[in-house]
Design a protein around this motif. Sequence first.
Motif, short mmCIF file in Angstrom:
data_model
loop_
_atom_site.label_atom_id
_atom_site.label_comp_id
_atom_site.label_asym_id
_atom_site.label_seq_id
_atom_site.Cartn_x
_atom_site.Cartn_y
_atom_site.Cartn_z
N MET B 109 0.82 -1.21 0.00
CA MET B 109 0.00 0.00 0.00
C MET B 109 0.86 1.27 0.00
O MET B 109 0.55 2.24 -0.69
N LEU B 110 1.94 1.24 0.77
CA LEU B 110 2.80 2.42 0.86
C LEU B 110 3.40 2.74 -0.51
O LEU B 110 3.47 3.90 -0.93
N TYR B 114 2.92 6.10 -2.65
CA TYR B 114 4.03 6.90 -3.18
C TYR B 114 3.82 7.13 -4.68
O TYR B 114 4.06 8.21 -5.20
N SER B 198 -9.92 4.41 10.76
CA SER B 198 -8.65 4.47 11.49
C SER B 198 -7.43 4.52 10.57
O SER B 198 -6.31 4.52 11.04
N VAL B 201 -2.38 6.67 6.81
CA VAL B 201 -1.17 6.80 6.01
C VAL B 201 -1.45 7.49 4.68
O VAL B 201 -0.71 8.39 4.27
N LYS B 204 -2.24 11.18 4.98
CA LYS B 204 -1.05 11.90 5.38
C LYS B 204 -0.11 12.13 4.21
O LYS B 204 0.41 13.22 4.01
N LEU B 205 0.08 11.09 3.41
CA LEU B 205 1.01 11.20 2.30
C LEU B 205 0.47 12.04 1.16
O LEU B 205 1.20 12.76 0.50
N GLY B 209 0.32 16.56 4.40
CA GLY B 209 0.49 16.68 5.84
C GLY B 209 -0.58 17.50 6.52
O GLY B 209 -0.43 17.95 7.65
N VAL B 212 -4.55 15.29 10.40
CA VAL B 212 -4.30 14.53 11.61
C VAL B 212 -5.57 13.73 11.84
O VAL B 212 -6.64 14.30 11.99
N ASN B 216 -3.95 8.08 13.41
CA ASN B 216 -2.68 8.75 13.64
C ASN B 216 -2.51 9.06 15.14
O ASN B 216 -1.48 8.80 15.75
#
Lengths: 269, 259, 359
Positions: B109-110, B114, B198, B201, B204-205, B209, B212, B216
């Motif tokens: 997922m990350l 990206y 919940s 990620v 946030k990415l 930013g 919140v 997190n």
Amino acid sequence: MRKKKSTTFLTSGYMVLILLFIYLPIFYVVLFSFNESKSLTKFTGFSLRWYESMMNDSTMLESIWYTVLVAVIATAVSTVVGTITAIGLSKSRRIIRTAVLEINNLPVMNPDIVTAIGLMLLFISANVQLSLTTLILSHIMFCIPYVILTIMPKLRQLDDNVAEAALDLGANPWQALTKVILPQIYPAVLSGALIAFSMSFDDFVISFFTAGVGINNISMYVYSMKRYNPGINALSTLIVVVVTLILITVNVIPAIRDKKTKRTEAKNA
Amino acid sequence: MKSFFRMTYPYILWIAVFIVAPMVMIALYALTRSGNSMLTFQFTLENFAKFLSDPTFMRVLWTSLRIALLTTVFCILIGYPAALFISNMSERKQTMMVLLLTLPMWINMLLKTYAWRGILLNFDLESETKVFIGMVYDFLPYMIIQIHTSISKMDRNLLIASYDLGANKWKTFLKVTLPLSVPGIISGITLVFLPAVSSFVIPKLLGGGDYVLIGNLIEIYFLQAGDWNFGSAISLIMALIIIASMYLTRRMDRNGQEA
Amino acid sequence: MKKILSLILTLCLAAGLISAAVAEDYDPVKEFGSNVLNVYNWGEYIDKDVISRFEKEYKVKVNYSLFSSNEEMYVKLQSGASYDVIVPSDYMIERLIREEKLQAIDKTVVTNLDQLLPEVMGLSYDPDNTYSVPYLWQNFGIVYDTTKIDPETVEEKGWDIFLDPQYAGHAYMYDSQRDSFMMGFKALGYSANTENEEEIQAAYNWLREVDKAVKPAYVTDEVIDAMANGEKWMAVVYSGDAAYILSENEDMGFCAPKQGTNVAYDAMVIPANASNPKLANVFINYVIDYENALAISEEVGYASPNAQVLEELSGPDGDYEGNAAYLPRTGYEKDEVYHDNQTLMTELAELWIKVMLHE
């Protein structure tokens, strides 16, 4: 029920868009596995260096092995247990069904960190050392709910009378299960298994806190990178290629075989 | 059908050990004061009071619920037609499509996020739009698969009967297909909304930013701040709110089915 | 005299070990009790050849586990998992020492300590290096686009450049309560480890000013790639990452503000429950040795504690020659190492959330 051409065009157009959307980042990941530099946003030139770097990285290669091993075992166990439980629940009293399903939702709902620390506390208090087994148990724990959630709706559509009739006609429960119920919910079981496999394959937080010493899966590798290593793109490309090959073998070859048999049948006729 | 009922026993035992027991420990943390060892419990509700009395926390929770809700709605709107179209394909093609939808879920997922960051850099979009693209992207396959599962292998006779009775396509959809797919939508909602609340990620990415979120916050308390008591309390409050809202959804489902 | 004697003794021991590694009847199990070493380190934080060379030379198997933050690693340790070598950061080492979770380094085995810079030894988290041996180090600072911002301005304003509204929309802040508050503390002339309530409030207000003035994006690791591409004009990053950014994008400059900053050390420690502490000491000694320290610093880009390596890599024809970020600033009295204080961390975390929410 003949369809109008325009509708078919519209539907296939829509499906193509959906698939493009879903595969766009995958293409991107694959593309950057061939990047010359470490950058993730600027393609500076073609190179195979990240494939080389992947092949020389034993930790990364080991992580594939652990990821697949855990995902296969967790999927197998959770599919069997999930299917059996879902069928049982569909015949249970409502209060039990509701209670079990409610608890079943907890791992889906809880943030991974809560599930992870909860499981770690469980293993600590049971005086169990973290190992490959605790990792697999934890994956089974969070995979089963997804299987049950996928199968339950299908079971709700089933005609209860069919299974009853089978029993009345002298089938034993096992036969009623395998000959009557399972064939009807088979697509849901397959979907459940696929979702379970994906959940296990991509998990980081729960794996991190429940795996024993020296065990890293692909996600743990990715999240721990202090410096981005496109070798992980190379690894992902490898996964895409292998899975595509499997898909082709599973789907296209039977299709060709079917066509051949049809042709021979036609000849014989 | 008593024998079928017994099939649930192993899992009931399993959830007692692997779901209920860990949750009890988390609840114990939520109900105790930080800093004391497991042996000297000191029960308190101050963790809950702290959360409920600080508008910041409530704001974070609200943002998380809003993002999760909108993600779910988008997933249904985009996913339903897709599921419907897939279910009209031949059986082999259906399996193929389901596999095609799952394959991307096996890529980390990350990494995919990206990738989205890189792709979306070329477009001048609001950060909120980017967040929803990423969130819908991540959860859409679950929704499509759930809805598809519930309408695939649907009794074709029902559709034919409906057409025979003179209903047009729309009417047939509204009166036959849609009600049959409600359980699938509900489990789709469960599989999308619950984890989306919940997850943090992706926002946030992709959100520069600017987000919140509750997930997190929980992670910050468990790890950075090392305050498991408050972290546990937040997750319990979140769970209670979600359970309450799911209960309402289910009641609506039941009412809808009875109607 | 005593010193010389002990030196000779150590040399003999070291020689004994090295020859042991080569000797034909060498058996790692006999020598160390086990031929497995469990190393717990950050991902992509080593040159993999160092591991494979060590495995070959000592005929052992290194079991490598990865973590992504000190805090995660700390929680994982509470499960009782037994590792032989861990590489935490300074403040975490301080906590582990306080909680008696580490065992002393065997300095009769770790003889390469004399290759290390005096500046990286004897720091506040472990004053006599009883428990830890430095691995890599760096300091926190500002990476900026020299075509957009004049280097003199950055040098002069330091952290306060983040208060200048002309850079609105062009700045990244690092989503870490500790590092962000350190900026505020230093900009206001306080200690990075202050527990004074008024100073904390002042730093909080400073950060809120930053939020209003430059409307920064709060990011984590993606800042490295973003700055290498020049997506924004300035960002706060650790010098190790800045060294990479500078080597990718020649427009970028790096500044450790004169108001002072954080110097961060990652160091190798041996947990109290290690199952193979003997081999762990040998491994630590191996890692800080010139050749291996060179490979690691070259690969990772963070500053090496090995004096010769540092000199070579930053000197003429070194990989980081002319790279303003590779070599951390030393001996500057306003620079500080973080201390461990979990209550303070909770408080800062709560305030930091409010900053990010623009409250």
